[in-house]
Write a protein that holds these residues in place. Structure first.
Motif, PDB file in Angstrom:
ATOM      1  N   GLY D  43      15.860 -66.367  58.632  1.00 24.32           N
ATOM      2  CA  GLY D  43      15.791 -66.848  57.249  1.00 24.32           C
ATOM      3  C   GLY D  43      17.141 -67.037  56.581  1.00 24.32           C
ATOM      4  N   LYS D  44      18.200 -67.098  57.358  1.00 25.22           N
ATOM      5  CA  LYS D  44      19.530 -67.245  56.757  1.00 25.22           C
ATOM      6  C   LYS D  44      19.662 -68.590  56.039  1.00 25.22           C
ATOM      7  CE  LYS D  44      21.535 -66.856  60.780  1.00 25.22           C
ATOM      8  NZ  LYS D  44      20.373 -66.805  61.683  1.00 25.22           N
ATOM      9  N   SER D  45      19.288 -69.640  56.745  1.00 23.19           N
ATOM     10  CA  SER D  45      19.398 -70.962  56.117  1.00 23.19           C
ATOM     11  C   SER D  45      18.444 -71.071  54.936  1.00 23.19           C
ATOM     12  CB  SER D  45      19.069 -72.057  57.127  1.00 23.19           C
ATOM     13  OG  SER D  45      19.976 -71.999  58.199  1.00 23.19           O
ATOM     14  N   GLY D 153      35.219 -81.098  45.064  1.00 19.70           N
ATOM     15  CA  GLY D 153      34.738 -80.799  43.717  1.00 19.70           C
ATOM     16  C   GLY D 153      35.353 -79.545  43.121  1.00 19.70           C
ATOM     17  N   GLY D 154      36.287 -78.944  43.842  1.00 20.05           N
ATOM     18  CA  GLY D 154      36.934 -77.745  43.321  1.00 20.05           C
ATOM     19  C   GLY D 154      35.969 -76.651  42.915  1.00 20.05           C
ATOM     20  N   PRO D 155      35.061 -76.249  43.813  1.00 14.94           N
ATOM     21  CA  PRO D 155      34.046 -75.268  43.444  1.00 14.94           C
ATOM     22  C   PRO D 155      34.653 -73.871  43.277  1.00 14.94           C
ATOM     23  CG  PRO D 155      33.954 -75.661  45.797  1.00 14.94           C
ATOM     24  CD  PRO D 155      34.988 -76.601  45.254  1.00 14.94           C
ATOM     25  N   SER D 156      33.952 -73.009  42.586  1.00 14.13           N
ATOM     26  CA  SER D 156      34.409 -71.630  42.497  1.00 14.13           C
ATOM     27  C   SER D 156      33.670 -70.760  43.515  1.00 14.13           C
ATOM     28  CB  SER D 156      34.206 -71.097  41.075  1.00 14.13           C
ATOM     29  OG  SER D 156      32.878 -71.324  40.665  1.00 14.13           O
ATOM     30  N   LEU D 157      32.601 -71.280  44.061  1.00 16.49           N
ATOM     31  CA  LEU D 157      31.863 -70.560  45.089  1.00 16.49           C
ATOM     32  C   LEU D 157      31.362 -71.576  46.113  1.00 16.49           C
ATOM     33  CD1 LEU D 157      30.230 -68.024  46.123  1.00 16.49           C
ATOM     34  CD2 LEU D 157      28.376 -68.816  44.644  1.00 16.49           C
ATOM     35  N   VAL D 158      31.560 -71.297  47.396  1.00 15.52           N
ATOM     36  CA  VAL D 158      30.954 -72.188  48.389  1.00 15.52           C
ATOM     37  C   VAL D 158      29.988 -71.423  49.275  1.00 15.52           C
ATOM     38  CG1 VAL D 158      32.750 -73.953  48.514  1.00 15.52           C
ATOM     39  CG2 VAL D 158      32.921 -71.947  49.965  1.00 15.52           C
ATOM     40  N   LEU D 159      28.914 -72.106  49.620  1.00 16.46           N
ATOM     41  CA  LEU D 159      27.923 -71.575  50.548  1.00 16.46           C
ATOM     42  C   LEU D 159      28.067 -72.366  51.840  1.00 16.46           C
ATOM     43  CD1 LEU D 159      24.881 -71.699  48.073  1.00 16.46           C
ATOM     44  CD2 LEU D 159      26.471 -69.799  48.441  1.00 16.46           C
ATOM     45  N   LEU D 160      28.433 -71.695  52.916  1.00 12.23           N
ATOM     46  CA  LEU D 160      28.643 -72.390  54.182  1.00 12.23           C
ATOM     47  C   LEU D 160      27.590 -71.915  55.176  1.00 12.23           C
ATOM     48  CD1 LEU D 160      32.513 -71.828  54.523  1.00 12.23           C
ATOM     49  CD2 LEU D 160      31.382 -73.878  53.678  1.00 12.23           C
ATOM     50  N   ASP D 161      26.849 -72.861  55.736  1.00 11.74           N
ATOM     51  CA  ASP D 161      25.844 -72.488  56.726  1.00 11.74           C
ATOM     52  C   ASP D 161      26.386 -72.815  58.116  1.00 11.74           C
ATOM     53  OD1 ASP D 161      23.561 -71.720  58.011  1.00 11.74           O
ATOM     54  OD2 ASP D 161      22.194 -72.860  56.719  1.00 11.74           O
ATOM     55  N   GLU D 162      26.812 -71.812  58.823  1.00  9.77           N
ATOM     56  CA  GLU D 162      27.391 -71.947  60.153  1.00  9.77           C
ATOM     57  C   GLU D 162      28.497 -72.988  60.214  1.00  9.77           C
ATOM     58  OE1 GLU D 162      24.964 -71.374  63.462  1.00  9.77           O
ATOM     59  OE2 GLU D 162      23.393 -70.319  62.371  1.00  9.77           O
ATOM     60  N   PRO D 163      29.579 -72.728  59.510  1.00  9.15           N
ATOM     61  CA  PRO D 163      30.668 -73.721  59.428  1.00  9.15           C
ATOM     62  C   PRO D 163      31.390 -73.938  60.750  1.00  9.15           C
ATOM     63  CG  PRO D 163      31.332 -71.662  58.403  1.00  9.15           C
ATOM     64  CD  PRO D 163      29.875 -71.536  58.708  1.00  9.15           C
ATOM     65  N   SER D 164      31.332 -72.987  61.675  1.00  9.32           N
ATOM     66  CA  SER D 164      32.120 -73.163  62.894  1.00  9.32           C
ATOM     67  C   SER D 164      31.384 -73.985  63.936  1.00  9.32           C
ATOM     68  CB  SER D 164      32.452 -71.801  63.496  1.00  9.32           C
ATOM     69  OG  SER D 164      31.300 -71.282  64.152  1.00  9.32           O
ATOM     70  N   GLU D 165      30.118 -74.281  63.663  1.00  7.63           N
ATOM     71  CA  GLU D 165      29.315 -74.913  64.696  1.00  7.63           C
ATOM     72  C   GLU D 165      29.902 -76.249  65.128  1.00  7.63           C
ATOM     73  OE1 GLU D 165      25.084 -75.028  63.967  1.00  7.63           O
ATOM     74  OE2 GLU D 165      24.980 -76.830  65.212  1.00  7.63           O
ATOM     75  N   GLY D 166      30.162 -76.362  66.400  1.00  7.65           N
ATOM     76  CA  GLY D 166      30.621 -77.626  66.951  1.00  7.65           C
ATOM     77  C   GLY D 166      32.095 -77.905  66.738  1.00  7.65           C
ATOM     78  N   ILE D 167      32.815 -76.932  66.236  1.00 10.73           N
ATOM     79  CA  ILE D 167      34.223 -77.190  65.961  1.00 10.73           C
ATOM     80  C   ILE D 167      35.097 -76.551  67.019  1.00 10.73           C
ATOM     81  CG2 ILE D 167      36.066 -76.753  64.292  1.00 10.73           C
ATOM     82  CD1 ILE D 167      34.291 -77.374  62.125  1.00 10.73           C
ATOM     83  N   GLN D 168      36.144 -77.262  67.401  1.00  9.15           N
ATOM     84  CA  GLN D 168      37.030 -76.769  68.453  1.00  9.15           C
ATOM     85  C   GLN D 168      37.711 -75.488  67.998  1.00  9.15           C
ATOM     86  OE1 GLN D 168      39.442 -80.456  67.855  1.00  9.15           O
ATOM     87  NE2 GLN D 168      41.161 -79.101  68.346  1.00  9.15           N
ATOM     88  N   PRO D 169      38.055 -74.592  68.941  1.00  9.23           N
ATOM     89  CA  PRO D 169      38.519 -73.253  68.579  1.00  9.23           C
ATOM     90  C   PRO D 169      39.693 -73.248  67.601  1.00  9.23           C
ATOM     91  CG  PRO D 169      38.092 -73.369  70.924  1.00  9.23           C
ATOM     92  CD  PRO D 169      37.885 -74.742  70.391  1.00  9.23           C
TER      93      PRO D 169
END
Ligand SMILES: Nc1ncnc2c1ncn2[C@@H]1O[C@H](COP(=O)(O)OP(=O)(O)OP(=O)(O)O)[C@@H](O)[C@H]1O
Ligand SMILES: Nc1ncnc2c1ncn2[C@@H]1O[C@H](COP(=O)(O)OP(=O)(O)OP(=O)(O)O)[C@@H](O)[C@H]1O
Ligand SMILES: NC(N)=O
Ligand SMILES: [Mg+2]
Ligand SMILES: [Mg+2]
Lengths: 388, 290, 355, 236, 238
Positions: D43-45, D153-169
């Motif tokens: 239920g994270k997402s 948008g210069g947010p003050s809070l970001v919600l990232l859902d698995e930001p590393s997925e598919g990204i090179q090390p």
């Protein structure tokens, strides 16, 4: 059983594309029925109308023709505006051996004992109109016509009658139904330099032609068997787009005769908002009286008995536009044909009229319903076999 | 006819067909291209524009203003329809076919019941001009200019304004646009309203030249759909070139073989173009460019 | 033995993940409906019987579209092209061949075959040309409109095939009804009892056969293509072939509708292929619930009946009410009117039980 | 004590009839970076979507700086300065890379001076491919675009859902660095869902563990240094 | 004899050369990983092998047959199958039905139900077998797609980032599963960014950079290569 009401089915398009020309037909039938009932009905039996809205849809004609004949068990049906709708229901009328009135100007040729046609046909409208136009404006003729049976067959009549009267066809163009843009057609007409244009346009989309021809300053006299009398284009478009339109009609509301005036007065009293009382409304109205006379003389609503009366050849009524008599061979009617001329301000004048014009062609071509019932539609290029 | 007049008359006929295709299609293109909604009530928005502008002109408003009034009225009607009927259906675009078909029935028949079978026209303004023995309507030239002007304005609107950006984002991935702070409901409403307004504009512009009946929208539909689909998803890369190609085909065939050939030719051209470019003209252009 | 088990396996496909109705309860319902349908003519007059045959005529086209669109995901806007072609073919064939010796039945088969052949050609052109989505809809719509425009102008006597006049927009008439050769004299199938039972039987056969088809491996792949054509191809299926076969079958059913309609009213017209006619099957199927054969069948029948009733009793308001009904159905019943009603009844029952 | 930047109270949520979140309580303070970990399907997402408002909460409450936002639609919550990067990136496929970035400005509702240059600096590929349609970017490039887009948008809070997925090390490392930098410089709050242990350790100050729609543990920075401990929370 | 071989494979989009003269050979029974920076062309290389993109020039051979012009489904039937980077599943169908469609290729109807149940068990999706695939969580979708790929019993399995979104344990389990499949003779070619996973499974590793083969060798060779560290790995794993 003879004491019960006489039931008339009414299948007309009260919505959809044809409603413009046909709502008035329903009203005319209602008016006639009311008058007849007020005067004691037909042979003492009241008239009862069974109405369905066919929505300008052929399949609805098929559904409801079966319904009125089988379920409602009507004695006769008044049905149809477009020829396609008539052809859609005709097999069903034949199957149940019913009687249908087609109260509409059309391309002619239906030879069917189950049908009585009160509308005018090409030989009545063109044999009067075209000689007049050629004499008045000159021999070069251009026809634009709706690209289906009515237009094509009417155009064939125009071709033949123009030739008989020493005229020349300088052009002929067929327009598919539903087309509303005419720039190219207008240019083609200008290129052909006719003395007048025969317009056999059908449906609301095609009538946009007049406005567009006017805007391009085409400025040619026009002749028609179908416009003005059906779709009252002179009322709907701004002057002078219909200037010098000549139409042969068996009725329009502008006709200045006592019978016509009385009819208009009665009609408007009952239907004050009627935009226009066209020739098909008049035909429908007269058809009810024709039917009344047929039943009264036959003393029955039985088709065979009624057709015996028709065979006597003297069934006539005085319609709003003049006398109408049923021709026993074709079961079409004779008409007084009025020449309606639309002036620059879109008022209508009547330069001339022709009395008792017969629907002669079918009979001469070999259709004789007193002898046999082929239940077919013929055309000049596809006449009855006995004549071929 | 000398060569100059021949060319002029072909250009006039081409322009006439082009204007009709563009103006018929623009509103549909916005609604379909942007929102993926197949709007079968497109013709009724055209009718609405035509009726309102004609009535306004009868009431004394000068024709250009009356036409604008028609467009605005159709636009507002569009926003209402979007709000009531279309909005719940964005996840089910195919169901909009049925819903808009229903709306079309309601409007057509409702107009017949309320306003009667026809409306008296206002007449075409500006008269005619003569060229090489042929006379032409000036107003048709105005229509051509209006078509080109509409395309230009739309192009500016979608490429140079933030609305264009946000509406495209909203249509492509609505939930993310929403999460980026875009009021997607407003965008939907404005986009649909714009499409309906463009349809109304077409109706207003053509009202003086046509029969005014409740079913009049139907005579725009085939051309509109054909243009939009041949064009493909992108309004500018698609609709304008599609209208141009189809106008050439239609004008040439109508001039050469008559109206039936023009009509059938148009439809067959559609079949062939789609066979060659299965995603429409703009699909092809976009692929090349990417 | 092997044959028998194969037959049993095929029959098992009558139920499956692609069709609703799995338990004996459902089949009891079907049997009940069928029994009612069989008994119906005893309680109805011949008008009602003939009128119901008329409704039945359209259901084949609706089920065909459900197969092509609901299961296969290809929105064909031109099913009426096949309807019309088959109708005209039946007319031309029977007018030339006559109705003796069961030749009308041969004509029926040939006419359906002609529409299937046309569908095969058009479908090959579309699916092997990778045309899909709305583009497919517009190509198929264009085809039916071309046919309509073309047929509309065939009024002249030069437009005849043998002794059959095409007769333009007025439509072609005069073809005999379907006739079954019978020892004691042929039975002409006018819209009455025999035709009713024949059509009903055809309907049942087609319905069950389609159920088996969509629950078969073929149906699985068809649904997979609807959901994600790329993935289906990446599972090794030649998706074009599956789409083509579904299109041909569905179009042949449209053709069957066309023949039955033509025979029913002894009439066929270009308007059957026009824009309005072309949109109607889509409306029926969508309102009924396109993703399932049963809902399509029941929904289409309901729409046809309700709309006719409205036209009879609604006077000029009929079309307005129809429009409102369409809009409301789409808004209130996302899965189609049939599932919408089933769901609503379910809720009602649960509420009652809760009380 | 100041109000937390983001707080949930007994949050329940899910899809239609199906409950997924069974009473989630988390609190994220101004300037914190908090990770949420848990196995697939816990239920994270769903939590992230409920926080931004794409899913309605069934009961309980989401508060931003103490104010309940449950009645607000997603775009209004975004306007409070919350950026959201969905799982599976969801770039606008038929718009160019640059146009995608410009849409991100809607979070603040105006054009922030220098943001574009900043984002381009963090993710050079986004400048290089400014005119390419986002749908044709490679998976990792799309992920970078999705992150760059919210930063616009210069947010003050970001919600990232698995930001590393598919990204090179090495870019995973640099994304972690960027977030930590922004957090240090401007106090950006970050809530992120992640499976990549390296990234969790590189970024998170605290961590919630989720299971079956509930928070089952809260880990401190010190706990996070214990690799096996994290592993145990992520295992079946 | 190589099971898969590409010869001078070229593909460009507009001015962008995505693969340039890629010569690549995969031995039967190999477990091979393809790594490289984002945008290196790995997914594009897969799409070329599968026929979703047409190469501008060059040749692709599968089991010594030239398949450069074969249609995608024809290649699948020859024994290739794939799990894409973005899960390609049948969203509106149940999880079970997704697997049925993949399995029915090889499995006779009689055994279908049994095999589906086994596979569901294997993928840890038994509890969600009736769930619509579109409603699965991201990780579950990945599993499902892997399941569909192996259901085809391919000779060559292509996996594009199979473990993205999986927990470390699940990643490890995936690796074990691949070893088992490999033991049964399946050749595996995987694109991955998770070095632990690459280390777990790869016999050999190829680094793709700017569309070209940049380095090739064992995982230890690759991680030791400073050039690879610079363009790809960064400091942590180097
Ligand atoms: N749209 C939806 N409709 C119904 N159920 C859904 C939907 N999306 C997800 N679910 C279900 O909700 C549960 C939680 O899903 P969620 O996506 O929040 O998991 P997650 O923790 O993010 O997993 P992952 O690590 O795989 O992304 C799962 O059981 C999933 O099947
Ligand atoms: N249709 C296209 N048009 C233009 N460029 C494209 C297209 N498809 C891919 N590209 C570009 O080709 C390059 C290779 O993309 P590819 O998806 O193969 O990368 P990848 O190696 O799989 O990267 P990742 O690890 O991020 O998934 C990228 O730079 C991408 O932007
Ligand atoms: N009868 C006519 N005008 O079609
Ligand atoms: Mg998730
Ligand atoms: Mg990739």
């Amino acid at each position: 059983q003879d004491a019960g009401p006489i039931r008339l089915g009414v299948l007309e398009d009260q919505s959809g594309d044809f409603a413009l020309a046909t709502i008035g037909k329903v009203h005319a039938i209602q008016l006639a029925a009311e008058e007849i009932n007020a005067a004691g009905g037909i042979g003492g039996r009241p008239l009862e109308l069974v109405e369905y809205d066919t929505q300008s849809d052929n399949t609805r004609y098929q559904e409801f023709m079966r319904r009125v004949l089988q379920r409602d068990k009507v004695d006769a049906v008044f049905a149809g505006f477009s020829s396609a709708s008539r052809e859609a229901y005709r097999p069903i009328v034949n199957q149940f051996d019913g009687l249908a009135f087609y109260n509409n100007q059309y391309e002619g040729g239906v030879c069917d004992a189950n049908m009585i046609v009160t509308g005018a046909v090409p030989e009545q409208q063109f044999s009067t109109l075209l000689p007049y136009m050629i004499k008045t404006y000159g021999p070069n003729v251009y026809t634009i016509a709706a690209d289906y049976n009515f237009g094509q067959i009417s155009a064939e009549w125009v071709r033949n009658i123009v030739a008989e009267n020493g005229g020349t066809m300088v052009g002929e163009e067929f327009i598919p139904l539903g087309v509303s843009q005419f720039s190219q057609t207008i240019q083609n007409i200008q290129g052909a330099k006719p003395d007048f244009v025969v317009t056999l346009l059908v449906g609301t989309a095609q009538s946009s032609y007049y406005e567009q021809a006017g805007a391009a300053n085409l400025n040619l006299p026009m002749a028609s068997s179908v416009n003005v009398g059906q779709g009252y284009e002179h009322k709907r478009f701004t002057p002078p787009s219909l200037k010098d339109m000549y139409a042969t009609v068996n009725y329009v509301e502008e006709i200045d005769s006592p019978a016509s005036k009385e009819f208009v007065a009665k009609f408007r009293a009952k239907f004050p908002d009627e935009p226009y009382i066209n020739q098909e409304a008049s035909n429908s109205y007269a058809a009810v009286y024709l039917y009344k006379q047929l039943v009264e003389r036959a003393k029955s609503t039985d088709l065979a008995e009624i057709r015996k009366v028709i065979a006597q050849g003297d069934v006539c009524v005085d319609g709003p536009g003049g006398q109408m008599c049923i021709d026993p061979k074709s079961q079409h009617v004779s008409h007084t044909i009025h020449l309606a001329h639309v002036t620059a301000d879109h008022s209508v004048e009547f330069p001339t009229k022709w009395d008792a014009i017969q629907p002669y062609w079918l009979g001469e071509a070999g259709c004789d319903l007193t002898v046999s019932d082929p239940s077919e539609q013929y055309t000049p290029s596809n006449p009855p076999p006995s004549n071929g | 006819m000398d060569i100059f007049n021949l060319i002029f008359s072909f250009l006039y006929q081409f322009g006439d067909a082009f204007a009709f295709l563009v103006l018929s299609a623009c509103g549909l293109a916005v609604i379909f291209g942007m929102m993926g909604v197949i709007n079968l009530a497109h013709g009724e928005f055209i009718m609405c524009g035509a009726y309102v502008s004609t009535s306004a002109a009868h009431a004394g408003l000068p024709l250009p203003l009356a036409i604008v009034a028609g467009a605005v009225a159709a636009g507002i009607a569009g926003m209402i329809v979007e709000w009531v009927v279309i909005r719940p259906l964005y996840q089910r675009p195919l169901d909009t076919i049925v819903a808009t078909w229903g709306i079309s029935m309601i409007v057509t028949q409702g107009t017949l019941i309320v306003l009667g079978p026809s409306l008296q026209g206002v007449g075409t303004p500006f008269g005619s001009f003569t060229m090489g023995g042929y006379s032409y309507s000036v107003y048709r030239v105005i229509l051509m200019i209006a078509a080109v002007g509409t395309l230009a304005l739309l192009w500016l609107m979608f490429t140079r304004t933030r609305f264009g950006l946000l509406s495209r984002a909203t249509i492509q991935v609505p939930h993310v646009a929403e999460a980026m702070g875009v009021n997607t409901n407003l965008i939907y409403s404005l986009t649909f309203g714009l499409g309906a307004g463009l349809a109304g504009l077409a109706g207003g512009l053509y009202a003086p030249t046509m029969t005014l009946v409740p079913t009049m929208g139907a005579s725009f539909m085939v051309e509109a759909f054909v243009t939009v689909v041949v064009g493909g998803a992108d309004i500018f890369l698609g609709t304008a070139p599609a209208a141009a190609v189809l106008a050439v085909i239609k004008a040439a065939l109508t001039g050469w073989q008559g109206q039936l050939a023009g009509q059938i030719g148009l439809l067959i051209a559609v079949i062939i173009v789609i066979r060659i470019l299965p995603r429409g003209i703009s699909g092809k252009i976009l692929k090349e460019r990417a | 033995m092997a044959d028998q088990s194969r037959l049993r396996a095929a029959l098992r496909l009558i139920e499956g993940p692609q069709t609703i109705g799995r338990r004996p309860k459902f089949w009891a319902g079907v049997a009940l409906v069928l029994a009612c349908a069989c008994a119906y003519p005893m309680f109805a007059d011949s008008y009602d019987v003939g009128n119901n045959v008329y409704f039945f005529n359209w259901l084949f086209m609706a089920m065909g579209l459900s197969l092509i669109w609901g299961y296969g995901g290809s929105l064909s806007f031109g099913q009426t092209a096949f309807f019309g072609v088959a109708g005209y073919s039946y007319g031309v064939l029977t007018i030339n061949l006559g109705d003796a010796y069961g030749l009308t039945l041969l004509s029926l088969v040939l006419a359906v075959g002609i529409s299937a052949a046309l569908a095969a050609v058009l479908g090959y052109f579309m699916f092997f040309g990778r045309i899909n989505g709305v583009f497919l809809g517009i190509v198929s719509l264009s085809v039916t409109l071309v046919l309509e425009r073309f047929m509309a102008q065939t009024a002249g006597p030069q437009w005849a095939i043998g002794s059959a006049r095409l007769n333009g927009f007025n439509g072609m008439g005069g073809m005999p009804s379907l006739t079954i050769p019978w020892p004691g004299g042929d039975i002409a199938l006018f819209p009455d009892l025999p035709l009713y039972y024949l059509t009903l039987a055809l309907l049942l056969i087609v319905y069950l056969a389609l159920r088996m088809l969509v629950n078969s491996r073929f149906g699985n792949v068809l649904v997979a293509i609807r959901e994600n054509p790329e993935r289906a191809e990446m599972l090794g299926y030649d998706i074009r072939k599956f789409q083509l076969v579904a299109f041909v079958i569905g179009s042949a059913l449209a053709g069957l509708s066309g023949v039955l309609y033509t025979s029913w009213g002894n009439y066929i017209t270009p308007a059957s292929m026009g824009m309005t006619a072309a949109a109607l099957p889509i409306v029926w199927v969508a309102v009924g619930g396109r993703g399932d054969l049963t809902t399509t069948l029941v929904g289409t029948l309901a729409v046809l009946i309700v709309f006719q009733m409205l036209t009879i009793h609604g006077s000029q308001y009929a079309l307005v009410v129809m429009g409102v009904l369409l809009v409301l159905t789409v808004l209130a019943a996302p899965r189609g009117i049939v599932m919408g009603i089933v769901d609503a009844l379910g809720r009602l029952l649960r509420r009652k039980e809760a009380r | 004590m100041p109000e937390p930047l983001l707080q949930t109270v007994a949050l329940h949520g899910g899809y239609g009839g199906k409950p997924v979140l069974q009473g989630v309580d988390i609190a994220v303070n101004e300037g914190e970076i908090v990770a949420i970990i848990g196995r697939n399907g816990v239920g994270k997402s769903t939590l992230m979507k409920t926080l931004i408002g794409l899913l309605p909460s069934q009961s309980g409450s989401v508060r931003v700086r103490g104010q309940p936002v449950d009645g607000l639609s997603a775009h209004r919550r975004a306007r409070l300065g919350i950026g959201y990067v969905p799982q599976g990136r969801d770039v606008f496929p038929r718009m160019t890379v640059l146009e995608n970035l410009l849409v991100g400005q809607s979070i603040s509702g105006r054009t922030l001076e220098g943001k574009l240059a900043e984002v381009h600096h963090h993710f050079p590929i986004l400048r290089e491919r400014a005119g390419q349609r986002a749908g044709t970017l490679s998976g990792g490039q799309q992920q970078q675009l999705a992150i760059g887009r919210v930063l616009m948008g210069g947010p003050s809070l970001v919600l990232l859902d698995e930001p590393s997925e598919g990204i090179q090390p090495n870019i995973v490392q640099s994304i972690a660095r960027i977030m930590v930098d922004l957090n240090a410089k401007s106090g950006l709050g970050v809530v992120f869902v992640e499976q990549n242990i390296d990234m969790i350790r590189a970024m998170a100050q605290r961590c919630y563990v989720m299971d079956k729609g509930r928070i089952t543990a809260a880990l401190t920075r010190a706990d996070l240094d214990d690799q096996d401990r994290i592993r145990s929370y992520l295992s079946v | 004899m190589a099971i898969l071989e590409t010869r001078k494979l070229n593909k460009h989009f507009g001015g962008l050369h995505v693969t340039g003269n890629v010569d690549f050979a995969l031995q039967p029974g190999e477990m091979h990983c393809l790594i490289g920076p984002n945008g290196a062309g790995k997914s594009t290389f897969f799409r070329l092998i599968l026929g979703e993109h047409r190469p501008d020039s060059g040749q692709i051979l599968f089991a010594d047959q030239d398949i450069t012009r074969a249609k995608p489904f024809q290649r699948i039937r020859k024994g290739i199958s794939v799990k894409f980077q973005v899960p390609g599943i049948f969203k509106a169908l149940s999880t079970r039905q997704n697997l049925v469609i993949a399995l029915q290729h090889h499995v006779p109807p009689r055994d279908l139900a049994r095999d589906v149940d086994r596979l569901l068990e294997f993928l840890n999706l038994s509890g969600d077998h009736a769930q619509l695939a579109g409603n699965l969580s991201h990780g579950q979708k990945q599993w499902l797609e892997i399941g569909m790929a192996i259901a085809l019993k391919p000779r060559l399995l292509l996996l594009d980032e199979p473990t993205a979104g999986m927990t470390p344990d699940e990643t490890h389990a995936t690796g074990e599963m691949l070893h088992r499949l490999n033991a049964d003779g399946m050749t595996v070619l995987a694109v991955e960014h998770d070095m632990a996973f690459v280390r777990q499974i790869a016999h050999r590793v190829t680094v793709l950079h700017l569309g070209k083969v940049f380095a090739q060798g064992s995982i230890d060779d690759i991680t030791a290569d400073p050039r690879v560290a610079r363009i790809y790995l960064g400091e942590a794993d180097a």
